[in-house]
Structure formats: C-alpha cells, structure tokens
Design an enzyme around this catalytic site. Structure first.
Site, mmCIF file in Angstrom:
data_model
loop_
_atom_site.group_PDB
_atom_site.id
_atom_site.type_symbol
_atom_site.label_atom_id
_atom_site.label_comp_id
_atom_site.label_asym_id
_atom_site.label_seq_id
_atom_site.Cartn_x
_atom_site.Cartn_y
_atom_site.Cartn_z
ATOM 1 N N HIS A 201 0.853 -1.192 0.000
ATOM 2 C CA HIS A 201 0.000 0.000 0.000
ATOM 3 C C HIS A 201 0.894 1.249 0.000
ATOM 4 C CE1 HIS A 201 -2.630 3.083 1.806
ATOM 5 N NE2 HIS A 201 -3.626 2.421 1.250
ATOM 6 N N VAL B 189 1.275 3.851 1.841
ATOM 7 C CA VAL B 189 1.916 4.310 3.068
ATOM 8 C C VAL B 189 2.899 3.291 3.629
ATOM 9 C CG1 VAL B 189 0.012 5.823 3.718
ATOM 10 C CG2 VAL B 189 0.083 3.485 4.609
ATOM 11 N N LYS B 190 2.981 2.113 3.013
ATOM 12 C CA LYS B 190 3.930 1.110 3.479
ATOM 13 C C LYS B 190 5.340 1.438 2.983
ATOM 14 C CE LYS B 190 0.972 -1.674 5.580
ATOM 15 N NZ LYS B 190 -0.361 -1.200 5.161
ATOM 16 N N ILE B 191 6.294 0.607 3.362
ATOM 17 C CA ILE B 191 7.706 0.908 3.105
ATOM 18 C C ILE B 191 8.032 0.850 1.624
ATOM 19 C CG2 ILE B 191 10.059 0.080 3.564
ATOM 20 C CD1 ILE B 191 8.856 -0.932 6.311
#
Length: 383
Positions: free
Chosen positions: A185, A187-189
């Site tokens: 997603h 906002v993930k790393i």
C-alpha cells in the site's frame, strides 16, 4: 500538513512503469515473475506469489492452509481488520491473543497460556497469525516452538515489516512460519500502488497460492499439448486476486531502494528517540532479537504525567499541521466483533496501548527539519 506516511516515487519508478505501458504486457506478464523472484531472493524465501493487495494475500494464505468452517484462527488484537477478517472469509472463527506491553506484538506467554486452555477444551487453533506491528518482528522462534508443540500453522502478517531483520535473517524468509504476507500500500515501506505478496518455503503451497489468486485455474504444457494452446482447467474455487505487470514493475523498481528506505526510517527513529527523551510519553521499544523496518513510529502518551488526554494531544498536533494517526483500535472492540461475542476488557494490554497511542510521521522523504517541526509541535502541545 506533514502526513504520517507517504510513498516515495522517483523518475526511475515512473520510467519502469512507462516501459511496461509501452510493452505488449500490462496485466499478466514477465514483470510479475521478476518481482516475485527478486523479493523472494531478498528475503531468503523459496517462493513469492504476488497478489492484488495484502488482504487478498491473507485470504489465500488461509485457504492454502485449508482453513474452513469449524476452524479457529488466532491473531493479534493490535492490527488492521484484515488480519482477523481473513479467517471469516473462509468460514472459520477468529480469536485474539493479547500483546506484549513492551513491543505491542503478540505475546508468546499469553499465546502459550491460551493454547494450554484450548487444548484442555479441545479447541486448538488451526492457524495463528502473528502481526509484526510497526515493522518489528514478533518473537517468531517462540511462536514456532509452540506451533510444533500444539500442531498449528503460522502465517506471519508482515505487512509492516518488509526489509526488517529477525535473528540471523530477513522477515519473510518463512524460517519460523509456513507463510508470510507483505503489503505494498502507498503508506507502506515499498509500494506498488496497491498490492501484496505471500512468501512460502513449500513449492506445493506456492503452487496452490498461484491457483487461488487466479480463479483456481491450471494451465500447463501437457494439457496444452493434449487439448490445444487455449486449454485450461479449474481445479479449485479461486479468485481474481491478480496483481498487474504495471504494479509489479513499480514494485521491482522500488525494491532496488528498499535497504535505503529502511536505513532512513531507522535513522529517523533514532532521532525521535533522542529528541523525545524526557517527555511524558513512551517511545517504541525494540527487541534485541531483530531490527524493525519502522513502518510506523508509535508513541504512547502517559496521560497522567502529561496532564492531558491522548485526544487533546492528537487534536493539538492535527491543528498544528502534523498529520498524526492512531494504530490500532483493537479489532475485538469493533462493533462487528462485539456482535460476535467479544467484550471490552478481554485484551487489556492491547486496550491500554490503544488508549494512549499516536503514530508520528514516519516516511523515507521526511526531512530532519520536518521531523524537528513535528517534535516542536508535540512539545508545545504537551507543555
């Protein structure tokens, strides 16, 4: 507004996506296999199976392990809804194991106590899904020992933890689990826009995951030779959970910078630790068994020492242009799960953590100056 998280997209990422758009393959092409193989090598896993999102990954992980009606799946109450919902999608029941108040991850001692009681009642779980909250691995060696003793399968929900380290390897190697799930997603790393992947060490499990993500279909050379190049067979009930070549190309490009993404997040976490010292809050504690990838930097507000509520601190930071968030409302406290019989107070460590939790901004492109702005605003709100 400084957000709590955001993606980092470069011209190389854009060029990788554009190259796929100009190619003959934009859905099911070679970029998917390349991305799967590259991330599997990075993690030290035998196989990777890319899918549309991490919720789909959790669903087919449970299906591949034969979760169905009458089965129990246990996970952490301190997680996003999908970690529990995936059991219900299969017709199974979800239950929860309280967290370690130091790490906010599933507590192995609480798990063992619950397993002892479950064995006595004849209701052991089929699958346990430990969640690597904020990017820090659970105590997987202890959980793997309990899995051997009590006979359950393990699916790591590593949605927060791509790039994290545990003991002598990378999270996602499946050294202490049957399967591990990543999320991509924004906002993930590491991002593919939307996307996820299931890592596996068993070839048969990986093959079953591949069928489940694509309508339960099988195509192979022997069938084509016998019937014709158009031929396929449906062997199980599957889903359209496929990722596209466009997304996989973005993920493959981002993977080349994963170590730098994680290194920057760790540096920001170390700065937060130093800058927040002495304030009436608790910084995230780290286990000596691994190194977090720091998808999140959650602080816990000591309301008694601060003389103000978590809500007041949260609202004050938002008013100052700091886009903080809260992770997570305990899943069993959600109205849907309360209607299924869960009651407030069943998971006190998770509830206590939630009552004071605030996630501060944490992402690769967050500058030192912006981080200083976050801390200054927090100091003003707490003053």
């Amino acid at each position: 507004m400084i957000p709590y998280g955001r993606q980092s997209i470069t011209e190389d990422d854009i060029a990788a996506v554009a190259a796929v758009l100009r190619s003959d393959w934009i859905t099911q092409g070679p970029s998917i296999t390349a991305f799967e193989n590259a991330l599997a090598r990075y993690c030290g896993a035998a196989h990777g199976v890319a899918v549309a999102n991490a919720t789909a990954a959790l669903h087919i992980a449970c299906l591949a392990l034969d979760v169905g009606p009458g089965d129990l799946v246990w996970t952490s109450p301190n997680t996003f809804l999908a970690s529990a919902n995936c059991a219900l999608y299969c017709g199974a029941e979800a239950d929860f194991v309280d967290i370690d108040p130091a790490t906010y991850n599933m507590c192995p001692q609480a798990l063992e106590r619950k397993l002892v009681a479950a064995r006595a009642a004849g209701r052991l779980p089929k699958v346990v899904i430990p969640v690597h909250f904020a990017g820090q691995s659970c105590d997987m060696a202890a959980i793997a020992r309990l899995a051997r003793e009590y006979g359950f399968k393990v699916v790591e929900d590593a949605s927060h933890a791509v790039g994290a380290d545990y003991l002598d390897g990378k999270v996602g190697s499946c050294q202490y689990s049957d399967l591990a799930v990543f999320s991509f997603h924004p906002v993930k790393i590491l991002t593919t826009g939307e996307g996820g992947m299931v890592m596996a060490r068993d070839a048969a499990l990986a093959q079953r995951l591949q069928q489940l993500r694509s309508h339960g279909m099988v195509r192979d050379a022997a069938l084509s030779e016998q019937h014709g190049a158009w031929y396929y067979e449906q062997h199980t009930l599957g889903y359209n959970y496929r990722i596209t070549d466009i997304q996989a190309a973005l993920g493959l490009s981002q993977l080349g910078r994963l170590d730098s993404f994680v290194a920057r997040r760790r540096a920001l976490a170390a700065r937060y630790d130093a800058l927040l010292a002495g304030l009436p809050l608790q910084c995230p504690r780290q286990s000596p068994d691994g190194r977090s990838a720091f998808h999140l930097y959650p602080v816990w507000i000591d309301e008694a020492a601060a003389g103000r509520s978590r809500r007041a601190v949260f609202d004050g930071l938002r008013a100052a242009g700091i886009g903080v968030n809260v992770h997570y409302i305990p899943v069993p406290n959600q109205p849907y799960y309360q209607a299924r019989g869960f009651q407030p107070g069943q998971f006190p460590a998770a509830e206590r953590y939630y009552a004071g939790a605030i996630s501060l901004p944490m992402y690769y492109s967050l500058s030192d100056a912006e981080q200083d702005q976050v801390v200054a605003a927090l100091r003003r709100v707490l003053a």
